[in-house]
Design an enzyme around this catalytic site. Sequence first.
Site, mmCIF file in Angstrom:
data_model
loop_
_atom_site.group_PDB
_atom_site.id
_atom_site.type_symbol
_atom_site.label_atom_id
_atom_site.label_comp_id
_atom_site.label_asym_id
_atom_site.label_seq_id
_atom_site.Cartn_x
_atom_site.Cartn_y
_atom_site.Cartn_z
ATOM 1 N N SER A 266 0.830 -1.216 0.000
ATOM 2 C CA SER A 266 0.000 0.000 0.000
ATOM 3 C C SER A 266 0.864 1.266 0.000
ATOM 4 O O SER A 266 0.638 2.182 -0.807
ATOM 5 C CB SER A 266 -0.958 0.001 1.193
ATOM 6 O OG SER A 266 -0.280 -0.326 2.388
ATOM 7 N N HIS A 296 -2.402 -8.790 1.584
ATOM 8 C CA HIS A 296 -2.005 -7.577 2.317
ATOM 9 C C HIS A 296 -3.105 -7.267 3.336
ATOM 10 O O HIS A 296 -3.328 -8.049 4.255
ATOM 11 C CB HIS A 296 -1.773 -6.471 1.294
ATOM 12 C CG HIS A 296 -1.094 -5.237 1.815
ATOM 13 N ND1 HIS A 296 -0.397 -5.191 2.985
ATOM 14 C CD2 HIS A 296 -1.015 -3.979 1.298
ATOM 15 C CE1 HIS A 296 0.074 -3.959 3.169
ATOM 16 N NE2 HIS A 296 -0.290 -3.202 2.160
ATOM 17 N N VAL A 337 -2.418 -19.985 5.456
ATOM 18 C CA VAL A 337 -2.984 -19.772 6.794
ATOM 19 C C VAL A 337 -2.976 -18.263 7.025
ATOM 20 O O VAL A 337 -1.898 -17.660 7.156
ATOM 21 C CB VAL A 337 -2.141 -20.485 7.874
ATOM 22 C CG1 VAL A 337 -2.655 -20.133 9.262
ATOM 23 C CG2 VAL A 337 -2.177 -21.982 7.650
ATOM 24 N N HIS A 342 5.296 -13.349 6.680
ATOM 25 C CA HIS A 342 5.531 -11.928 6.410
ATOM 26 C C HIS A 342 6.595 -11.777 5.335
ATOM 27 O O HIS A 342 7.497 -12.623 5.233
ATOM 28 C CB HIS A 342 5.984 -11.200 7.688
ATOM 29 C CG HIS A 342 5.832 -9.720 7.579
ATOM 30 N ND1 HIS A 342 6.821 -8.921 7.079
ATOM 31 C CD2 HIS A 342 4.773 -8.914 7.852
ATOM 32 C CE1 HIS A 342 6.385 -7.667 7.068
ATOM 33 N NE2 HIS A 342 5.149 -7.637 7.531
ATOM 34 N N ARG A 351 3.860 -6.081 16.417
ATOM 35 C CA ARG A 351 2.522 -5.494 16.544
ATOM 36 C C ARG A 351 1.550 -6.559 17.066
ATOM 37 O O ARG A 351 0.659 -6.268 17.843
ATOM 38 C CB ARG A 351 2.062 -4.938 15.193
ATOM 39 C CG ARG A 351 3.016 -3.862 14.661
ATOM 40 C CD ARG A 351 2.785 -3.582 13.206
ATOM 41 N NE ARG A 351 2.954 -4.775 12.392
ATOM 42 C CZ ARG A 351 2.726 -4.822 11.084
ATOM 43 N NH1 ARG A 351 2.333 -3.744 10.451
ATOM 44 N NH2 ARG A 351 2.895 -5.950 10.424
ATOM 45 N N ASP A 399 -2.070 -9.274 11.808
ATOM 46 C CA ASP A 399 -3.474 -9.567 11.542
ATOM 47 C C ASP A 399 -3.955 -10.875 12.154
ATOM 48 O O ASP A 399 -5.156 -11.156 12.136
ATOM 49 C CB ASP A 399 -3.733 -9.520 10.040
ATOM 50 C CG ASP A 399 -3.732 -8.085 9.564
ATOM 51 O OD1 ASP A 399 -4.224 -7.233 10.317
ATOM 52 O OD2 ASP A 399 -3.203 -7.806 8.482
HETATM 53 N N1 AMX Z 1 0.415 -20.231 4.916
HETATM 54 C C1 AMX Z 1 0.755 -21.068 3.914
HETATM 55 N N2 AMX Z 1 1.740 -20.842 3.049
HETATM 56 C C2 AMX Z 1 2.426 -19.692 3.207
HETATM 57 C C3 AMX Z 1 2.161 -18.785 4.239
HETATM 58 C C4 AMX Z 1 1.097 -19.080 5.107
HETATM 59 N N3 AMX Z 1 0.716 -18.238 6.078
HETATM 60 N N4 AMX Z 1 3.006 -17.743 4.136
HETATM 61 C C5 AMX Z 1 3.779 -17.987 3.071
HETATM 62 N N5 AMX Z 1 3.433 -19.160 2.506
HETATM 63 C C6 AMX Z 1 3.975 -19.764 1.291
HETATM 64 C C7 AMX Z 1 3.816 -18.772 0.147
HETATM 65 O O1 AMX Z 1 2.491 -18.825 -0.418
HETATM 66 C C8 AMX Z 1 4.898 -19.226 -0.795
HETATM 67 O O2 AMX Z 1 4.423 -20.360 -1.481
HETATM 68 P P1 AMX Z 1 4.779 -20.617 -3.036
HETATM 69 O O3 AMX Z 1 6.245 -20.782 -3.066
HETATM 70 O O4 AMX Z 1 3.987 -21.821 -3.387
HETATM 71 O O5 AMX Z 1 4.330 -19.376 -3.761
HETATM 72 C C9 AMX Z 1 6.000 -19.673 0.156
HETATM 73 O O6 AMX Z 1 5.366 -19.933 1.422
HETATM 74 C C10 AMX Z 1 7.086 -18.616 0.366
HETATM 75 O O7 AMX Z 1 6.495 -17.416 0.794
HETATM 76 P P2 AMX Z 1 7.318 -16.389 1.718
HETATM 77 O O8 AMX Z 1 8.500 -15.941 0.952
HETATM 78 O O9 AMX Z 1 7.518 -16.943 3.073
HETATM 79 O O10 AMX Z 1 6.260 -15.211 1.898
HETATM 80 P P3 AMX Z 1 5.982 -13.977 0.927
HETATM 81 O O11 AMX Z 1 6.966 -12.906 1.252
HETATM 82 O O12 AMX Z 1 5.895 -14.422 -0.489
HETATM 83 O O13 AMX Z 1 4.530 -13.545 1.356
HETATM 84 C C11 AMX Z 1 2.787 -13.118 2.894
HETATM 85 C C12 AMX Z 1 4.284 -12.930 2.593
HETATM 86 C C13 AMX Z 1 2.425 -12.303 4.100
HETATM 87 C C14 AMX Z 1 1.970 -12.599 1.692
HETATM 88 C C15 AMX Z 1 2.516 -14.635 3.122
HETATM 89 O O14 AMX Z 1 3.211 -15.048 4.260
HETATM 90 C C16 AMX Z 1 1.032 -14.952 3.254
HETATM 91 O O15 AMX Z 1 0.368 -15.192 2.234
HETATM 92 N N6 AMX Z 1 0.484 -14.960 4.524
HETATM 93 C C17 AMX Z 1 -0.922 -15.177 4.737
HETATM 94 C C18 AMX Z 1 -1.703 -13.914 4.416
HETATM 95 C C19 AMX Z 1 -1.423 -12.823 5.441
HETATM 96 O O16 AMX Z 1 -1.455 -13.064 6.634
HETATM 97 N N7 AMX Z 1 -1.190 -11.578 4.963
HETATM 98 C C20 AMX Z 1 -0.993 -10.427 5.867
HETATM 99 C C21 AMX Z 1 0.362 -9.797 5.772
HETATM 100 C C22 AMX Z 1 0.505 -8.626 6.709
HETATM 101 C C23 AMX Z 1 -0.305 -7.457 6.251
HETATM 102 O O17 AMX Z 1 -0.114 -6.916 5.188
HETATM 103 N N8 AMX Z 1 -1.237 -7.036 7.036
#
Ligand code: AMX
Length: 461
Positions: A266, A296, A337, A342, A351, A399
């Site tokens: 964002s 996000h 999940v 992150h 946080r 979150d």
């Molecule tokens: N559950 C399952 N799989 C997950 C995961 C989770 N919570 N977090 C990451 N992974 C997976 C990714 O989907 C990715 O899989 P892929 O290789 O098949 O594409 C792999 O693990 C590697 O990801 P990463 O490098 O650890 O994370 P990222 O930097 O690509 O993404 C984030 C970060 C937050 C988008 C990811 O951890 C996620 O999707 N979390 C769940 C959604 C969430 O909680 N978002 C909120 C973020 C905070 C915010 O903005 N408020």
Amino acid sequence: MFCRTVSRLTSLRTVAQRFASTKTLKESLQEVIPAKQEQLKRLKAEHSQVIVGDIKVENIVGGMRGLKSMLWEASVLDPNEACGIRFHGLSIPDCQQQLPAAPGGKEIIAESMLWLLLTGEVPTEAATRQLSRELAEKGDLPTYVERLVDGLSPSIHPMTQLGIGVAALNHDSVFQKAYETGIKKADYWKYTLEDCLALIARLPALAARIYRNVYKHGAAAPPVNKDLDLVGNYTALMGYGANKDLTEYLRLYISIHGDHEGGNASAHTAHLVGSTLADPYLAYSAALFALAGPLHGLANQEVLRWQLAMQKELGDNITHQNIKDYLWKTLKSGQVVPGYGHGVLRKSDPRFIALQEFCDSRPDLLKSPTIQLVKKTYEVAPGVLTEHGKTKNPWPNVDAASGCVLYHYGLTEFKYYTVIFGVSRALGALTQLVWARALGLPLERPKCAFLSKQLKLKFGI
Ligand code: AMX
């Protein structure tokens, strides 16, 4: 009655006198800008060719993770440091100790965090109150925006409505009007600041109006109270002003969620759009649509949806093993999940910890089944995610906890939660915009690597 009026007048006079000797946010900012401009000038003149890091293929195909290519220093995430995030050097516990709270409150308020982010300085209590007053005085929505959002179908997602309302506010942009008449580049930041403060001031009324339209059949809100802080007004306008604990919770949440380095989706969107010299309303409206994505900002909505589905399925059988099984079921169905992982952090999000501590300090929250489930999930999920082996960070992000507290306090419409995040992220994204204009940062325009040409030629793939 007369005595009360006299004492009120006296107290207003006292406030006015105290404010008169207090610098405004703009004056304080004006004092710190020249030194930063000078630093940037020297950086460009003397160190332009210094190499800051390598660009690896993993950066290009990995969503630019780890690639240092933006200038931003109001907050820094350190995956290896215990405190995780610092705002101008202050950790969240430091901020909780040093930043002024609302009268009668204990938690950080949006105004003191905004002041810190913009100026790098901890505001005095008088300066904080003065800023609260300034924002409250600018906090009413123009009629044309009221009509616009009132005309939107309640079935349109609240985040879409917020983005539409913020974009429409650009009707009043002083930056845009000044730009049309011709202004010096050195003055861009002043008009930008004016727009940013007006936007932050109006967000509570806009967000609360959307809440009332979508969930309360358009019931009328009270007027903006000039004696309240931004979040105090926000909860009052939504209809939760009597709940002091919810107001305190939102003060904390909105302050600590305001900035998370400049590269998050964002804030970066606001920066990119702002770099075209689009006015702050347009830039922040775009940012809100980035925030509306499930990876996000929408995660807080998704966490609650997921937690409630788990609660429904498990019923009274909330054991560690059952939660583990539910986590595996989520992962095996190919879903993430929500609330875990992150882009930068590699430990529990500070946080998340701060919000957990808030819960720990209130017995009613500790008794809430939803909050108990968050705690129990925290005891199991990192192990499951580690075993699953994909995510680089198996720990919770903010979150994982944020929505459950709102739910407990009766704000149960979780499709709305990202709007609250949108009110919060304005603090950081708009601060970044003011500084981009103060430093005269250019239009952002990265270069693309072509898989088919450059990478093939270089690596033979
Ligand atoms: N559950 C399952 N799989 C997950 C995961 C989770 N919570 N977090 C990451 N992974 C997976 C990714 O989907 C990715 O899989 P892929 O290789 O098949 O594409 C792999 O693990 C590697 O990801 P990463 O490098 O650890 O994370 P990222 O930097 O690509 O993404 C984030 C970060 C937050 C988008 C990811 O951890 C996620 O999707 N979390 C769940 C959604 C969430 O909680 N978002 C909120 C973020 C905070 C915010 O903005 N408020």
